[in-house]
Design a protein around this motif. Structure first.
Motif, PDB file in Angstrom:
ATOM      1  N   LYS A 165     -51.562  29.484 142.056  1.00  0.00           N
ATOM      2  CA  LYS A 165     -52.309  29.811 143.709  1.00  0.00           C
ATOM      3  C   LYS A 165     -53.885  28.066 142.531  1.00  0.00           C
ATOM      4  O   LYS A 165     -54.308  27.727 143.817  1.00  0.00           O
ATOM      5  CB  LYS A 165     -53.590  30.156 143.765  1.00  0.00           C
ATOM      6  CG  LYS A 165     -52.111  32.120 144.659  1.00  0.00           C
ATOM      7  CD  LYS A 165     -52.114  31.288 144.902  1.00  0.00           C
ATOM      8  CE  LYS A 165     -52.130  31.431 147.106  1.00  0.00           C
ATOM      9  NZ  LYS A 165     -51.302  31.042 148.040  1.00  0.00           N
ATOM     10  N   THR A 194     -49.747  34.485 141.690  1.00  0.00           N
ATOM     11  CA  THR A 194     -49.290  35.131 142.261  1.00  0.00           C
ATOM     12  C   THR A 194     -47.974  35.152 142.289  1.00  0.00           C
ATOM     13  O   THR A 194     -47.204  34.057 141.619  1.00  0.00           O
ATOM     14  CB  THR A 194     -49.420  34.564 143.745  1.00  0.00           C
ATOM     15  OG1 THR A 194     -48.744  33.636 144.186  1.00  0.00           O
ATOM     16  CG2 THR A 194     -50.868  35.050 144.337  1.00  0.00           C
ATOM     17  N   VAL A 235     -45.207  42.349 146.051  1.00  0.00           N
ATOM     18  CA  VAL A 235     -46.633  40.840 145.732  1.00  0.00           C
ATOM     19  C   VAL A 235     -47.666  41.635 144.623  1.00  0.00           C
ATOM     20  O   VAL A 235     -48.190  42.327 145.047  1.00  0.00           O
ATOM     21  CB  VAL A 235     -46.650  40.238 146.927  1.00  0.00           C
ATOM     22  CG1 VAL A 235     -46.057  40.419 147.850  1.00  0.00           C
ATOM     23  CG2 VAL A 235     -47.886  40.944 147.705  1.00  0.00           C
ATOM     24  N   ALA A 236     -47.888  40.282 143.926  1.00  0.00           N
ATOM     25  CA  ALA A 236     -48.846  41.330 143.154  1.00  0.00           C
ATOM     26  C   ALA A 236     -49.576  39.428 142.335  1.00  0.00           C
ATOM     27  O   ALA A 236     -49.063  38.458 142.848  1.00  0.00           O
ATOM     28  CB  ALA A 236     -48.546  41.187 141.967  1.00  0.00           C
ATOM     29  N   SER A 237     -51.149  39.560 142.774  1.00  0.00           N
ATOM     30  CA  SER A 237     -51.916  38.524 141.614  1.00  0.00           C
ATOM     31  C   SER A 237     -52.396  39.214 140.273  1.00  0.00           C
ATOM     32  O   SER A 237     -52.673  39.520 140.268  1.00  0.00           O
ATOM     33  CB  SER A 237     -52.719  38.144 143.138  1.00  0.00           C
ATOM     34  OG  SER A 237     -54.270  39.144 143.117  1.00  0.00           O
ATOM     35  N   HIS A 238     -52.870  37.931 139.715  1.00  0.00           N
ATOM     36  CA  HIS A 238     -52.734  38.166 138.477  1.00  0.00           C
ATOM     37  C   HIS A 238     -53.936  36.791 137.972  1.00  0.00           C
ATOM     38  O   HIS A 238     -53.121  35.560 138.266  1.00  0.00           O
ATOM     39  CB  HIS A 238     -51.891  38.351 137.368  1.00  0.00           C
ATOM     40  CG  HIS A 238     -52.437  37.847 135.750  1.00  0.00           C
ATOM     41  ND1 HIS A 238     -52.054  39.690 135.468  1.00  0.00           N
ATOM     42  CD2 HIS A 238     -52.509  37.454 134.865  1.00  0.00           C
ATOM     43  CE1 HIS A 238     -52.491  39.533 134.098  1.00  0.00           C
ATOM     44  NE2 HIS A 238     -52.850  38.521 133.471  1.00  0.00           N
ATOM     45  N   ARG A 239     -55.029  37.133 137.645  1.00  0.00           N
ATOM     46  CA  ARG A 239     -55.608  36.159 137.084  1.00  0.00           C
ATOM     47  C   ARG A 239     -55.827  36.174 135.261  1.00  0.00           C
ATOM     48  O   ARG A 239     -56.824  37.201 134.715  1.00  0.00           O
ATOM     49  CB  ARG A 239     -57.141  36.526 137.676  1.00  0.00           C
ATOM     50  CG  ARG A 239     -58.989  35.683 136.925  1.00  0.00           C
ATOM     51  CD  ARG A 239     -59.495  35.286 136.964  1.00  0.00           C
ATOM     52  NE  ARG A 239     -60.050  34.944 138.824  1.00  0.00           N
ATOM     53  CZ  ARG A 239     -60.578  34.545 139.808  1.00  0.00           C
ATOM     54  NH1 ARG A 239     -61.887  35.620 139.978  1.00  0.00           N
ATOM     55  NH2 ARG A 239     -60.248  34.341 140.836  1.00  0.00           N
ATOM     56  N   ASP A 255     -55.567  31.549 138.265  1.00  0.00           N
ATOM     57  CA  ASP A 255     -54.690  32.512 139.107  1.00  0.00           C
ATOM     58  C   ASP A 255     -53.457  32.510 139.743  1.00  0.00           C
ATOM     59  O   ASP A 255     -52.474  31.475 140.162  1.00  0.00           O
ATOM     60  CB  ASP A 255     -55.623  32.079 140.736  1.00  0.00           C
ATOM     61  CG  ASP A 255     -57.636  32.929 140.203  1.00  0.00           C
ATOM     62  OD1 ASP A 255     -57.422  33.484 139.874  1.00  0.00           O
ATOM     63  OD2 ASP A 255     -58.035  32.425 141.377  1.00  0.00           O
ATOM     64  N   CYS A 270     -46.464  31.551 141.294  1.00  0.00           N
ATOM     65  CA  CYS A 270     -47.152  30.690 142.174  1.00  0.00           C
ATOM     66  C   CYS A 270     -48.680  30.213 141.324  1.00  0.00           C
ATOM     67  O   CYS A 270     -48.750  31.483 141.621  1.00  0.00           O
ATOM     68  CB  CYS A 270     -46.454  30.800 143.522  1.00  0.00           C
ATOM     69  SG  CYS A 270     -47.991  29.301 144.247  1.00  0.00           S
ATOM     70  N   GLU A 304     -44.103  37.360 143.297  1.00  0.00           N
ATOM     71  CA  GLU A 304     -43.271  37.927 144.543  1.00  0.00           C
ATOM     72  C   GLU A 304     -42.115  38.413 144.136  1.00  0.00           C
ATOM     73  O   GLU A 304     -41.615  37.964 143.320  1.00  0.00           O
ATOM     74  CB  GLU A 304     -42.523  37.123 146.178  1.00  0.00           C
ATOM     75  CG  GLU A 304     -43.803  36.595 146.802  1.00  0.00           C
ATOM     76  CD  GLU A 304     -43.029  35.195 147.413  1.00  0.00           C
ATOM     77  OE1 GLU A 304     -42.351  34.852 147.755  1.00  0.00           O
ATOM     78  OE2 GLU A 304     -43.994  35.233 148.453  1.00  0.00           O
TER      79      GLU A 304
END
Length: 75
Positions: A6, A16, A33-37, A14, A4, A18
């Motif tokens: 963001k 995300t 879940v993870a986030s990445h810039r 940014d 996704c 899942e």
């Protein structure tokens, strides 16, 4: 895996993620879940990485302007 977007910025984005697995009954179980810039860069003459504005094709793909399922290639 679901990704996704963001936020989209001049120099990056940014994201995300899942991570799920499909169970036998057809439902999904979320595993993580993870986030990445992401920062778009190029190499300066001295070899340092320097932030650059996102290529318009990437911005369009991330914001949906390019259409769902678009594949982009940036040389």
């Amino acid at each position: 895996v679901r990704m996704c977007v963001k936020a989209v910025y001049e120099y990056g984005a940014d994201l995300t993620f899942e991570f799920c697995r499909r169970l036998n009954d057809g439902t999904e179980e979320k595993l993580a879940v993870a986030s990445h810039r992401v920062v778009w860069t190029s190499a300066a003459a001295d070899g340092r990485r320097v932030a650059q504005p996102l290529d318009s094709r990437i911005t369009n793909a991330l914001t949906g302007s390019a259409g769902k399922g678009t594949t982009i290639s940036v040389a």
